[in-house]
Design a protein around this motif. Structure first.
Motif, PDB file in Angstrom:
ATOM      1  N   ARG A   1     -11.944  -6.727  -1.253  1.00 57.20           N
ATOM      2  CA  ARG A   1     -10.786  -6.748  -2.144  1.00 57.20           C
ATOM      3  C   ARG A   1     -10.000  -5.451  -1.981  1.00 57.20           C
ATOM      4  O   ARG A   1     -10.549  -4.427  -1.581  1.00 57.20           O
ATOM      5  N   GLU A   2      -8.719  -5.497  -2.312  1.00 61.73           N
ATOM      6  CA  GLU A   2      -7.861  -4.323  -2.142  1.00 61.73           C
ATOM      7  C   GLU A   2      -8.402  -3.120  -2.899  1.00 61.73           C
ATOM      8  O   GLU A   2      -8.363  -1.997  -2.391  1.00 61.73           O
ATOM      9  N   GLU A   3      -8.912  -3.322  -4.086  1.00 57.99           N
ATOM     10  CA  GLU A   3      -9.419  -2.190  -4.869  1.00 57.99           C
ATOM     11  C   GLU A   3     -10.720  -1.616  -4.312  1.00 57.99           C
ATOM     12  O   GLU A   3     -11.170  -0.545  -4.737  1.00 57.99           O
ATOM     13  N   GLU A   4     -11.320  -2.296  -3.337  1.00 57.83           N
ATOM     14  CA  GLU A   4     -12.547  -1.792  -2.710  1.00 57.83           C
ATOM     15  C   GLU A   4     -12.265  -0.994  -1.450  1.00 57.83           C
ATOM     16  O   GLU A   4     -13.175  -0.360  -0.907  1.00 57.83           O
ATOM     17  N   ILE A   5     -11.026  -1.007  -0.966  1.00 63.98           N
ATOM     18  CA  ILE A   5     -10.673  -0.357   0.299  1.00 63.98           C
ATOM     19  C   ILE A   5     -10.037   1.004   0.025  1.00 63.98           C
ATOM     20  O   ILE A   5      -9.037   1.094  -0.688  1.00 63.98           O
ATOM     21  N   TYR A   6     -10.588   2.044   0.626  1.00 66.30           N
ATOM     22  CA  TYR A   6     -10.078   3.407   0.475  1.00 66.30           C
ATOM     23  C   TYR A   6      -9.763   3.951   1.870  1.00 66.30           C
ATOM     24  O   TYR A   6     -10.641   4.433   2.575  1.00 66.30           O
ATOM     25  N   ARG A   7      -8.488   3.825   2.268  1.00 70.26           N
ATOM     26  CA  ARG A   7      -8.065   4.384   3.552  1.00 70.26           C
ATOM     27  C   ARG A   7      -7.807   5.879   3.345  1.00 70.26           C
ATOM     28  O   ARG A   7      -6.857   6.256   2.656  1.00 70.26           O
ATOM     29  N   ILE A   8      -8.609   6.696   3.960  1.00 74.69           N
ATOM     30  CA  ILE A   8      -8.542   8.121   3.694  1.00 74.69           C
ATOM     31  C   ILE A   8      -7.586   8.821   4.654  1.00 74.69           C
ATOM     32  O   ILE A   8      -7.571   8.556   5.849  1.00 74.69           O
ATOM     33  N   ASP A   9      -6.737   9.650   4.098  1.00 72.58           N
ATOM     34  CA  ASP A   9      -5.873  10.544   4.872  1.00 72.58           C
ATOM     35  C   ASP A   9      -6.229  11.950   4.410  1.00 72.58           C
ATOM     36  O   ASP A   9      -5.817  12.387   3.335  1.00 72.58           O
TER      37      ASP A   9
ATOM     38  N   SER B   1      -1.071   6.931 -13.512  1.00 70.70           N
ATOM     39  CA  SER B   1      -1.086   5.487 -13.306  1.00 70.70           C
ATOM     40  C   SER B   1      -1.013   5.160 -11.825  1.00 70.70           C
ATOM     41  O   SER B   1       0.003   5.415 -11.166  1.00 70.70           O
ATOM     42  N   ARG B   2      -2.078   4.590 -11.299  1.00 68.20           N
ATOM     43  CA  ARG B   2      -2.116   4.188  -9.906  1.00 68.20           C
ATOM     44  C   ARG B   2      -1.025   3.159  -9.608  1.00 68.20           C
ATOM     45  O   ARG B   2      -0.312   3.253  -8.608  1.00 68.20           O
TER      46      ARG B   2
ATOM     47  N   LYS C   1       6.134   4.742  -4.751  1.00 67.11           N
ATOM     48  CA  LYS C   1       5.939   5.126  -3.355  1.00 67.11           C
ATOM     49  C   LYS C   1       6.432   4.030  -2.418  1.00 67.11           C
ATOM     50  O   LYS C   1       7.179   4.289  -1.454  1.00 67.11           O
ATOM     51  N   ILE C   2       6.058   2.793  -2.696  1.00 65.85           N
ATOM     52  CA  ILE C   2       6.460   1.684  -1.840  1.00 65.85           C
ATOM     53  C   ILE C   2       7.968   1.472  -1.910  1.00 65.85           C
ATOM     54  O   ILE C   2       8.618   1.197  -0.888  1.00 65.85           O
ATOM     55  N   ARG C   3       8.543   1.635  -3.091  1.00 68.67           N
ATOM     56  CA  ARG C   3       9.991   1.484  -3.216  1.00 68.67           C
ATOM     57  C   ARG C   3      10.722   2.491  -2.327  1.00 68.67           C
ATOM     58  O   ARG C   3      11.692   2.158  -1.648  1.00 68.67           O
ATOM     59  N   LEU C   4      10.234   3.734  -2.313  1.00 72.08           N
ATOM     60  CA  LEU C   4      10.851   4.749  -1.457  1.00 72.08           C
ATOM     61  C   LEU C   4      10.725   4.367   0.017  1.00 72.08           C
ATOM     62  O   LEU C   4      11.702   4.446   0.780  1.00 72.08           O
ATOM     63  N   LEU C   5       9.551   3.950   0.441  1.00 69.90           N
ATOM     64  CA  LEU C   5       9.352   3.595   1.845  1.00 69.90           C
ATOM     65  C   LEU C   5      10.231   2.410   2.242  1.00 69.90           C
ATOM     66  O   LEU C   5      10.742   2.350   3.365  1.00 69.90           O
ATOM     67  N   GLN C   6      10.424   1.476   1.344  1.00 68.80           N
ATOM     68  CA  GLN C   6      11.284   0.334   1.641  1.00 68.80           C
ATOM     69  C   GLN C   6      12.745   0.743   1.742  1.00 68.80           C
ATOM     70  O   GLN C   6      13.531   0.099   2.456  1.00 68.80           O
ATOM     71  N   GLN C   7      13.117   1.816   1.049  1.00 70.18           N
ATOM     72  CA  GLN C   7      14.497   2.307   1.100  1.00 70.18           C
ATOM     73  C   GLN C   7      14.736   3.230   2.294  1.00 70.18           C
ATOM     74  O   GLN C   7      15.885   3.596   2.565  1.00 70.18           O
ATOM     75  N   THR C   8      13.668   3.598   2.992  1.00 66.66           N
ATOM     76  CA  THR C   8      13.779   4.499   4.141  1.00 66.66           C
ATOM     77  C   THR C   8      14.071   3.692   5.398  1.00 66.66           C
ATOM     78  O   THR C   8      13.375   2.724   5.710  1.00 66.66           O
TER      79      THR C   8
ATOM     80  N   GLY D   1     -13.070   6.527  -8.329  1.00 68.22           N
ATOM     81  CA  GLY D   1     -12.215   5.361  -8.280  1.00 68.22           C
ATOM     82  C   GLY D   1     -10.732   5.663  -8.381  1.00 68.22           C
ATOM     83  O   GLY D   1      -9.931   4.792  -8.735  1.00 68.22           O
ATOM     84  N   ASP D   2     -10.328   6.894  -8.021  1.00 71.00           N
ATOM     85  CA  ASP D   2      -8.914   7.290  -8.067  1.00 71.00           C
ATOM     86  C   ASP D   2      -8.292   7.041  -6.704  1.00 71.00           C
ATOM     87  O   ASP D   2      -8.506   7.797  -5.752  1.00 71.00           O
ATOM     88  N   GLN D   3      -7.496   5.990  -6.599  1.00 70.67           N
ATOM     89  CA  GLN D   3      -6.941   5.591  -5.302  1.00 70.67           C
ATOM     90  C   GLN D   3      -5.568   6.188  -5.005  1.00 70.67           C
ATOM     91  O   GLN D   3      -4.989   5.907  -3.956  1.00 70.67           O
ATOM     92  N   LYS D   4      -5.044   7.036  -5.893  1.00 70.78           N
ATOM     93  CA  LYS D   4      -3.688   7.548  -5.681  1.00 70.78           C
ATOM     94  C   LYS D   4      -3.568   8.314  -4.373  1.00 70.78           C
ATOM     95  O   LYS D   4      -2.525   8.277  -3.713  1.00 70.78           O
ATOM     96  N   MET D   5      -4.607   9.043  -3.982  1.00 63.70           N
ATOM     97  CA  MET D   5      -4.543   9.839  -2.766  1.00 63.70           C
ATOM     98  C   MET D   5      -5.129   9.101  -1.560  1.00 63.70           C
ATOM     99  O   MET D   5      -5.504   9.718  -0.572  1.00 63.70           O
ATOM    100  N   PHE D   6      -5.194   7.773  -1.671  1.00 61.58           N
ATOM    101  CA  PHE D   6      -5.621   6.945  -0.546  1.00 61.58           C
ATOM    102  C   PHE D   6      -4.493   5.968  -0.207  1.00 61.58           C
ATOM    103  O   PHE D   6      -3.602   5.728  -1.019  1.00 61.58           O
ATOM    104  N   VAL D   7      -4.527   5.422   0.992  1.00 59.48           N
ATOM    105  CA  VAL D   7      -3.427   4.600   1.488  1.00 59.48           C
ATOM    106  C   VAL D   7      -3.742   3.125   1.273  1.00 59.48           C
ATOM    107  O   VAL D   7      -4.750   2.615   1.769  1.00 59.48           O
ATOM    108  N   GLY D   8      -2.867   2.458   0.507  1.00 56.01           N
ATOM    109  CA  GLY D   8      -3.032   1.039   0.266  1.00 56.01           C
ATOM    110  C   GLY D   8      -2.409   0.195   1.366  1.00 56.01           C
ATOM    111  O   GLY D   8      -1.671   0.688   2.219  1.00 56.01           O
ATOM    112  N   THR D   9      -2.676  -1.104   1.337  1.00 51.84           N
ATOM    113  CA  THR D   9      -2.182  -1.994   2.379  1.00 51.84           C
ATOM    114  C   THR D   9      -0.654  -2.081   2.374  1.00 51.84           C
ATOM    115  O   THR D   9      -0.003  -2.000   3.427  1.00 51.84           O
TER     116      THR D   9
END
Length: 800
Positions: free
Chosen positions: A207-215, A297-298, A305-312, A480-488
């Motif tokens: 599930r998405e909440e189980e995936i932590y893409r680390i940068d 708030s995650r 974040k996604i809104r900005l990337l979509q506007q880029t 469980g703080d996903q803010k500093m990880f990359v979501g799909t």
């Protein structure tokens, strides 16, 4: 049970120092008791004996254990594909030599004893098959009330992610309410398509909440300070944080090291995929995104974040420049066992401008820069403000000239600054920032240069202690703080920005730079009108294969065709550059590049250019043909082929079988018609894809002849033959020749006419008259490519 434990402890104590081992015994005894009382967390590092685990992960998990040992009980497993007979010893050695109190977040009293206990609770497991995973996870099982969570850290190549995720989902998902978290290391795909495919594979099992893409860059304290600083100073800078006040934003990551030792990975990904699409783009979002009303708030953070990337906007080819440090190709050949003719165009330096199409940032360039083998190791974000102030008197702040001579700026150091720790600096003509009370002013020389200003011209602060990025992110994952990880979703949005640029650069030659401080200003660039260009113009064609002409032209057309003019060296350099670009395009489309070279003195300077950096031209896929040849031995000084060989071919790695001299000497002598040498060469030319040469280079004589097609000679009017014999040359030289005909030349995909020197001035003057078009009198006027590109290259000496 307890009696057996005590017996084991006594056996261990008998073979080591009594005090130290008794301390371990007490801790282990305590930990056994704790397992009955505290929730259990199982940690599995897949790839636990690899480089990343050795250098960072085991130390990071020790710090986690230090901070959470009073609340949780831990089981640690190091996993790899090797059998336990090998893995046990390797893992023990890693824990002994690479995990220490000196690197710990809590290095004080009792650390060593605790470290010994941590080492003792780590065990090795072979994880290769689905059964291996099932056996390990069966061992992990706890009573439902005791199990808190399972954390899998995949320190393995991305191609293994899907299979491991399947094994985890099948046999390792907790049946209780305990959480499951799986950490993935970059790269997350090679482009948008591959990232999407990998995400789809993972979503089938996790599930998405189980995936932590680390940068890991997001774990650096300088990076983690950006958003809290903005929030804390929202009142101070909210009205300044927009296109009305900000000229540009620079996001930079410079490295002094080269890529040696990791060429297999680096050559597949290059600097853009390695650090720009991920590290620097993530920092860009922290600087440019709208502030979440609730920074904790995650969901709100991710939406902004996604809104900005979509506007880029996706980065266009003219919005980036690339470079490659000198010696990279040699390192790549040596490390990967490549041959002397093998080449790679992978950039080790890139500068690119991002543009955001929203009211706040429209028109503001976010300039991302990254490179290997540069002058220093440094990372920073630099916000440069507009300043239209006009100072009437010399007095500035404290009586010094300041405001009108220096940019107002804000700097977030993200890695290895000259200051004591990663810091935030704000020009003192901007509002004084608010910062956490734990931050301090480091003791530094006030005259330290900071982008052209003294340190004394800034408000500056540093956090109390720099921290290891992996330690920080491991803790965030545990909580469980996903803010500093990359979501799909944000991953896909980032790849959308960069994939078009990556595709456009596949066959573009990067600018070669010396590396280190010797590079000087060679990589400096300018951002103007949404275009990124190197400041120093190109004089060498090898620096960039498809850049526009970089020298002044008297006019850009000659006889209704494109014209390149300038000094001789500039004209020849641009021609070489054009050849390089066309060669790359031809090889990409058809798998080969077929070029016909002329004789005479004109092309010698071009041959010198092509030979100078021979390893950059794709000679392995280049086929060399002759425009014309004199009927003499190929070893004769009058031979066009000998000139080509002596000036170029002997210096480059073109395969022997790719070289096609004209057959002027056959059974019956030189250019005997009965030998049908011209017909033989014509048959060979028919084997070229579509029967068309990719490029025909022509010189021009003072009388207007090209190839060996001389004025008033019947060969000029030849309509059917591709190759013919000619006896129209100067009688005092070697009159008999073999030559391509005008139909063959005009059937080429590209042709260039190179005219150099004062001796051609009269003929060029005649040709300036558009009405002059008699091929029989002036054979050069018969060169007329109807289905190809034709360019004139004429230097200033000839074009007056």
């Amino acid at each position: 049970m307890m009696k057996a434990i005590h017996m084991q402890l006594l056996k261990v104590a008998s073979c080591c120092l009594v005090i130290g081992c008794l301390a371990i015994a007490v801790l282990v005894h305590g930990s056994e008791k704790a397992k009955a009382d505290r929730p259990v967390v199982s940690v599995v590092i897949v790839g636990g004996t690899g480089d990343l685990s050795t250098r960072y992960l085991w130390q990071g998990f020790y710090s986690l254990y230090q901070g959470q040992k009073d609340k949780f009980s831990f089981d640690f497993y190091g996993a790899a594909r090797m059998p336990a007979s090998e893995g046990d010893g390797q893992l023990a050695s890693i824990l002994k030599h690479n995990v220490s109190c000196s690197k710990s977040v809590q290095p004080g009293l009792g650390c060593q004893t605790l470290l010994d206990a941590y080492r003792a609770m780590v065990s090795y497991r072979k994880l290769k098959t689905a059964d291996d995973y099932a056996d390990l996870c069966k061992e992990m099982e706890q009573e439902e009330a005791k199990e808190h969570g399972r954390l899998f850290y995949l320190s393995v190549p991305p191609f293994a992610y899907a299979g491991i995720a399947k094994n985890i989902a099948k046999g390792c998902r907790p049946e209780s309410r305990a959480w499951l978290r799986v950490v993935l290391e970059k790269p997350f795909g090679h482009d948008h398509g591959s990232a999407e495919e990998l995400a789809t594979q993972l979503s089938a099992h996790l599930r998405e909440e189980e995936i932590y893409r680390i940068d890991h860059y997001l774990g650096k304290i300088g990076v983690q300070s950006i958003l809290p600083f903005r929030m804390l100073n929202d009142g101070n800078y909210k009205d300044l944080w927009n296109r009305e006040h900000i000229e540009r934003v620079e996001i930079v990551m410079k490295e002094k090291i080269d890529s040696k030792g990791r060429l297999e990975f680096y050559n597949e990904y290059g600097v853009i995929r390695d650090v720009m699409q991920n590290h620097l783009t993530e920092i860009f979002t922290l600087v440019a995104m709208e502030m979440p009303a609730n920074i904790s708030s995650r969901r709100e953070f991710l939406n902004n974040k996604i809104r900005l990337l979509q506007q880029t906007q996706p980065v266009k080819p003219h919005q980036a420049v690339i470079g490659q440090y000198d010696g990279y190709v040699d390192q790549w050949r040596e490390e990967l066992g490549k041959g002397p003719s093998d080449e790679t165009l992978v950039p080790t330096f890139t500068a690119a401008a991002l543009y955001v199409e929203n009211p706040r940032w429209k028109g503001v360039p976010f300039v991302l820069v990254a490179g290997k083998k540069l002058d220093e190791r440094l990372g920073y974000v630099r916000v440069v403000f507009k300043d239209n102030a006009v100072c009437v008197t010399k007095a500035g702040r404290n009586g010094s000239v300041n405001r009108c001579s220096k940019h107002q700026q804000m700097i977030f150091y993200t890695g290895n600054p000259g200051l004591k720790y990663p810091a935030i600096l704000v020009s003192d003509h901007l509002p004084k920032p608010m910062l956490p009370t734990s931050w301090s002013v480091p003791n530094n020389d006030p005259n330290t240069d900071i982008f052209g200003s003294n340190l004394s011209d800034f408000y500056y602060f540093s956090p109390p202690k720099d921290q290891d990025a992996y330690t920080s992110l491991i803790a965030s994952c545990f909580h469980g703080d996903q803010k500093m990880f990359v979501g799909t979703d944000d991953l896909m949005a980032s790849w959308r920005i960069w994939t078009p640029l990556l595709q456009s650069l596949e066959n573009k030659r990067p600018r070669i730079y010396t590396g280190g401080e010797d590079t000087g200003t060679w990589l400096d660039f300018r951002v103007k009108d949404r275009t990124v260009k190197y400041i120093h113009e190109q004089e060498d064609p090898w620096e960039s294969a498809d850049a526009a002409p970089v020298f002044q032209s008297i006019t850009d057309r000659f006889r209704s065709r494109p014209l390149v003019t300038g000094k001789e060296e500039s004209v020849v350099a641009q021609l070489a550059q054009h050849l390089l670009s066309i060669a790359a395009e031809s090889i990409q489309k058809r798998g080969s590049f077929h070029i016909a070279f002329p004789g005479g003195s004109t092309p010698r300077s071009l041959f010198a250019h092509l030979a100078k950096l021979s390893n950059l031209f794709p000679w392995e896929d280049t086929f060399v043909w002759m425009v014309d040849e004199r009927c003499v031995p190929l070893t004769d000084d009058h031979s066009n082929f000998k000139q080509l060989h002596d000036s170029l071919l002997q210096f480059v790695n073109v395969p022997y079988l790719n070289i096609n001299p004209m057959p002027v000497k056959l059974a019956n002598g030189f250019c005997d018609a009965s030998d049908k040498g011209a017909e033989t060469y014509e048959d060979d030319l028919r084997q070229i894809p579509d029967g068309r040469l990719d490029y025909v280079l022509l010189g021009m004589g003072a009388d207007g002849h090209v190839a060996s097609l001389f004025p008033n000679h019947p060969t000029v009017g030849e309509k059917s033959a591709k190759v013919t014999l000619s006896d129209g040359g100067p009688k005092n030289n070697v009159p008999d020749r073999m030559t391509l005909t005008l139909p063959t030349i005009n059937n080429a995909r590209h042709a260039g006419v190179l005219i150099l020197g004062k001796g051609k001035r009269d003929m060029v003057s005649t040709l300036k008259t558009e009405g002059v078009g008699d091929p029989l009198r002036y054979p050069v006027t018969g060169v007329d490519l109807k289905k190809g590109e034709q360019v004139w290259y004429i230097d200033h000496e000839a074009l007056v």
